[in-house]
Design an enzyme around this catalytic site. Sequence first.
Site: not given
Ligand code: BES
Ligand code: ZN
Ligand code: ZN
Length: 496
Positions: A274, A285, A348
């Site tokens: 990230k 998370d 997921r």
């Molecule tokens: N934990 C994150 C989602 C998240 C984002 C939680 C902001 C709380 C606040 C999740 O694991 C994630 O990174 N999701 C990605 C999915 C993408 C790679 C398809 C996302 O939402 O960017």
């Molecule tokens: Zn996550």
């Molecule tokens: Zn993630």
Amino acid sequence: MATNYSVKTKSDVLPNSELVVLFWQKGKLEINKKDEKQVQKSLDKLQASGDKNECQIISYPKGNVYRTLFMIGLGVAPALDSLRRGVAAGIQHAKQNSIREISVVVPEVFEYENVGKAITEGVELGGYSFTKYLSGHEKTERLKAIKNVYVYVKKEKVSEVNKGIKIGKEFSRATILARDLVNEPAAHATPQALLEKAREIGRESKGQILVEYYDRKECWSRGMGAFLAVAQGSVHEPVFVHLVYQPIENSKDMPTIALVGKGITFDSGGLNIKTGDGMETMKIDMAGAATVLGIFSALAKLQLPVKVHGYMALCENMPSGNAIKPGDIVKTESGKTIEIRNTDAEGRLTLADALLEAQKIKPDYLIDLATLTGACVVSLGEDVAGVFSNNDEFSEKFMKAADDCGEQMWRLPLVEDYKPLIKSYVADLRNISTKRYGGAITAALFLQEFVDKTPWIHVDIAGPSYAEQQVNPVMPPGGSGFGVRTILQLIENLPK
Ligand code: BES
Ligand code: ZN
Ligand code: ZN
């Protein structure tokens, strides 16, 4: 220090507290004529409208005390959550002004059922502050608690409101347990530490909650390849936790509900790392798992008449020489395979194995809570959770409980036409969509691939599980414990 609650009989004379929370609708002030004149004059001067959740502060000397009236608007269609929010805002005002005692006058527009509960939640949740790592003046300031809350109601409702206060305290305590866990830094809230918390809850239940857990080896022999894949980049050992609550009464005919909470103790994104901004708050998370733990901490205390199973696949998502790579293919407990296209769509993967494990006990209902997608936050904003379900009847019950608790949620569709977007050429599924849009939906569709016909709800709490800044006074900055109260309420309603 705990707050004392006293329920008193209401008259039309204003209570003699330094801070009085009063609710009103335009043209309807439930106070005596003499005070009404003075209050109405101040409201007119402030151009107050009485709109829903409008908050006006009127201060004037009364005898030798300087009294503050905290006037909360109810709007044209009063909702119980205005009571909760109004009291929460009042408590925060009191704390800021070193006021230790407040009075709440319950307006006659509400059914009394749940009034005591809503007020107590306003007090406890609005007054919450995470102070564990503070020192000095700020800590003392934020630790200041309200000593006495006086609730004024019609004489015949005193015992009913007292009952509600008792339940409200328990709902709040459970929510605060979840908040504390979410607020805890990832260095402390490791998979092992969350397991310890689960075991502590088990011990405190005096045998009503059993806790079992599987280490990496046991998970592997159970075939949880997707969960273990996410865990493999971290120095912290993963652990899979299963909690079981059994009611004391004859529980043969009671329904069984399984709760699954996403438990990524830190989400760096893995090799698909990230950005700095995106990672700042990723200790949250594991909010889904924290919600499950909060709920379990209250089940035995409330003696809820439902069998409840909780599941948490706990691990950390980190980049390292051992980490999963885009292109890796993993196998879940059911044998279904997944091509990992993006290591940041890790929730997921862990949830797939957790959902499969949860269905082994053949529950009547299944709910998962997960900080799953940024896309859900894009669609609904930070304060509203996305709800997905394969069963209208169950989801209506759930949405009603959410509404009663003032937790904002909105149902989104499981769009069948998007299913091809998560099909892979080299595995059964891929963990991200081939298209950019509708990410909350494609994530939910991915989870649905691991759910049979069981009535199931997926709650995407990526937005409301954490507040950087306060918007709703019931949710001060930090972890919110979102979902704890709705699910406790749902469980309470289920057998009805
Ligand atoms: N934990 C994150 C989602 C998240 C984002 C939680 C902001 C709380 C606040 C999740 O694991 C994630 O990174 N999701 C990605 C999915 C993408 C790679 C398809 C996302 O939402 O960017
Ligand atoms: Zn996550
Ligand atoms: Zn993630």
